[in-house]
Scaffold this active site. Structure first.
Site, PDB file in Angstrom:
ATOM      1  CG  ASP A  21      -2.078   0.955   1.104  1.00  0.00           C
ATOM      2  OD1 ASP A  21      -2.373   1.394  -0.020  1.00  0.00           O
ATOM      3  OD2 ASP A  21      -2.672   1.291   2.145  1.00  0.00           O
ATOM      4  CG  ASN A  69      -7.935  -1.867  -5.147  1.00  0.00           C
ATOM      5  OD1 ASN A  69      -7.045  -2.681  -4.925  1.00  0.00           O
ATOM      6  ND2 ASN A  69      -8.166  -0.837  -4.327  1.00  0.00           N
TER       7      ASN A  69
HETATM    8  C1  IPE Z   1      -5.568  -2.641  -0.196  1.00  0.00           C
HETATM    9  O1  IPE Z   1      -5.159  -1.319  -0.376  1.00  0.00           O
HETATM   10  C2  IPE Z   1      -5.548  -3.367  -1.495  1.00  0.00           C
HETATM   11  C3  IPE Z   1      -4.229  -3.530  -2.128  1.00  0.00           C
HETATM   12  C4  IPE Z   1      -3.086  -3.181  -1.624  1.00  0.00           C
HETATM   13  C5  IPE Z   1      -4.251  -4.142  -3.418  1.00  0.00           C
HETATM   14  P1  IPE Z   1      -6.230  -0.148  -0.555  1.00  0.00           P
HETATM   15  O2  IPE Z   1      -5.450   1.111  -0.642  1.00  0.00           O
HETATM   16  O3  IPE Z   1      -7.150  -0.451  -1.663  1.00  0.00           O
HETATM   17  O4  IPE Z   1      -7.039  -0.244   0.812  1.00  0.00           O
HETATM   18  P2  IPE Z   1      -7.814   0.873   1.650  1.00  0.00           P
HETATM   19  O5  IPE Z   1      -8.727   1.568   0.701  1.00  0.00           O
HETATM   20  O6  IPE Z   1      -6.787   1.783   2.218  1.00  0.00           O
HETATM   21  O7  IPE Z   1      -8.510   0.094   2.701  1.00  0.00           O
HETATM   22  C1  IPE Z   2      -1.557   0.221  -3.352  1.00  0.00           C
HETATM   23  O1  IPE Z   2      -1.336   1.591  -3.390  1.00  0.00           O
HETATM   24  C2  IPE Z   2      -1.787  -0.365  -4.728  1.00  0.00           C
HETATM   25  C3  IPE Z   2      -3.172  -0.747  -5.003  1.00  0.00           C
HETATM   26  C4  IPE Z   2      -4.162  -0.684  -4.160  1.00  0.00           C
HETATM   27  C5  IPE Z   2      -3.456  -1.226  -6.337  1.00  0.00           C
HETATM   28  P1  IPE Z   2      -2.526   2.632  -3.426  1.00  0.00           P
HETATM   29  O2  IPE Z   2      -2.890   2.870  -4.846  1.00  0.00           O
HETATM   30  O3  IPE Z   2      -3.621   2.196  -2.550  1.00  0.00           O
HETATM   31  O4  IPE Z   2      -1.817   3.937  -2.849  1.00  0.00           O
HETATM   32  P2  IPE Z   2      -2.406   4.909  -1.740  1.00  0.00           P
HETATM   33  O5  IPE Z   2      -2.798   4.060  -0.578  1.00  0.00           O
HETATM   34  O6  IPE Z   2      -3.567   5.614  -2.349  1.00  0.00           O
HETATM   35  O7  IPE Z   2      -1.266   5.821  -1.411  1.00  0.00           O
HETATM   36 MG    MG Z   3      -4.030   2.432  -0.598  1.00  0.00          MG
END
Ligand code: IPE
Ligand code: IPE
Ligand code: MG
Length: 246
Positions: A21, A69
């Site tokens: 993340d 997502n």
């Molecule tokens: C969790 O991260 C999913 C992945 C890393 C693929 P998200 O960024 O989607 O989760 P939330 O929204 O912070 O819970």
């Molecule tokens: C994790 O990084 C990757 C996926 C969830 C695909 P994020 O895209 O959630 O990045 P942040 O959390 O918004 O910084």
């Molecule tokens: Mg994220």
């Protein structure tokens, strides 16, 4: 000195699960598009995969795309899907060289055909590899997985193949998409968020959770060693008292 030298080889987790993340925030910090963060995250994936394999970890599960997502802007979803295709094409040879098997968990039927085909090819090609299994959680969510398992089990009961009294925890585990592997002993989440986000709810029942504020594109082998070192210095009591587990 590296934290790697402090690790106890006898206490290596067999299965590590990661929530990668912070890609978006990493990019934003540099005034770049979120998609640049995802691209940069690939370097971390490669480094951590190599690091885990070198340590003798058997299974590394990476949360790459959640069911939730799909609710992101289309532009970002498209970018993530094409990054996936590119990366699989580019890295299958590296997986072969490093004797790493690729697998996926999640509702992969919901992925674009191009992605699905590339994945299936890479999974088939790397299926001979034995050193470590790299599991990508794609279009995955734990509630999706548990719902699917319940449906399958109910169906077996309905068809008279399974007695209700014969349903055990193992019945449930064996219907999850992770049935081939042991439960993760360690779960790592980057970016400072301290939640599970619908990841491996059943499987993480007794996992040690490790949270770091590092954003995923900055995460490297050395950070993995630190997480494992931290894990190895915890007392896992499984409901017992300290004296019993010593
Ligand atoms: C969790 O991260 C999913 C992945 C890393 C693929 P998200 O960024 O989607 O989760 P939330 O929204 O912070 O819970
Ligand atoms: C994790 O990084 C990757 C996926 C969830 C695909 P994020 O895209 O959630 O990045 P942040 O959390 O918004 O910084
Ligand atoms: Mg994220």
């Amino acid at each position: 000195m590296s934290t790697k030298d402090l690790l106890n080889k006898e206490k290596m987790p067999k299965h590590i699960a990661v929530i990668m993340d912070g890609n978006g925030r990493w990019a934003k910090q540099q005034g770049k598009l979120r998609t640049f963060g995802h691209q940069s995250g690939v370097t971390a994936v490669k480094d951590v995969t190599e690091g885990a394999a070198e340590l003798g970890v058997e299974v590394l599960t990476l949360y790459a795309f959640s069911t939730e997502n799909w609710n992101r802007p289309k532009f970002e979803i498209d970018a993530l899907m094409s990054l996936l295709v590119q990366t699989i094409s580019k890295e299958t040879e590296t997986l072969m060289k490093n004797n790493i098997r690729l697998a996926t968990i999640g509702d992969t039927d919901s992925l674009p055909t191009g992605v699905k085909e590339k994945l299936e090819k890479a999974i088939a090609k790397t299926s001979v590899n034995t050193r470590m299994t790299l599991v990508l959680a794609l279009s995955y969510s734990s509630r999706w997985e548990i719902t699917k398992a319940v449906r399958e089990i109910a169906n077996e009961v309905k068809e008279g193949k399974l007695d209700i009294d014969a349903i055990t925890e193992n019945t449930i585990s064996s219907h999850l998409t992770t049935s081939a592997w042991p439960d993760p002993e360690l779960m790592i989440r980057t970016s400072g968020e301290t939640r599970i986000s619908n990841y491996l709810l059943w499987q993480l029942a007794y996992a040690e959770l490790y949270f770091t504020t590092k954003l995923w594109p900055d995460f490297r082998k050395e950070d993995l060693y630190e997480a494992i070192y931290n894990y190895q210095n915890r007392e896992r009591r499984f409901g017992m008292i300290s004296e019993q587990v010593k």
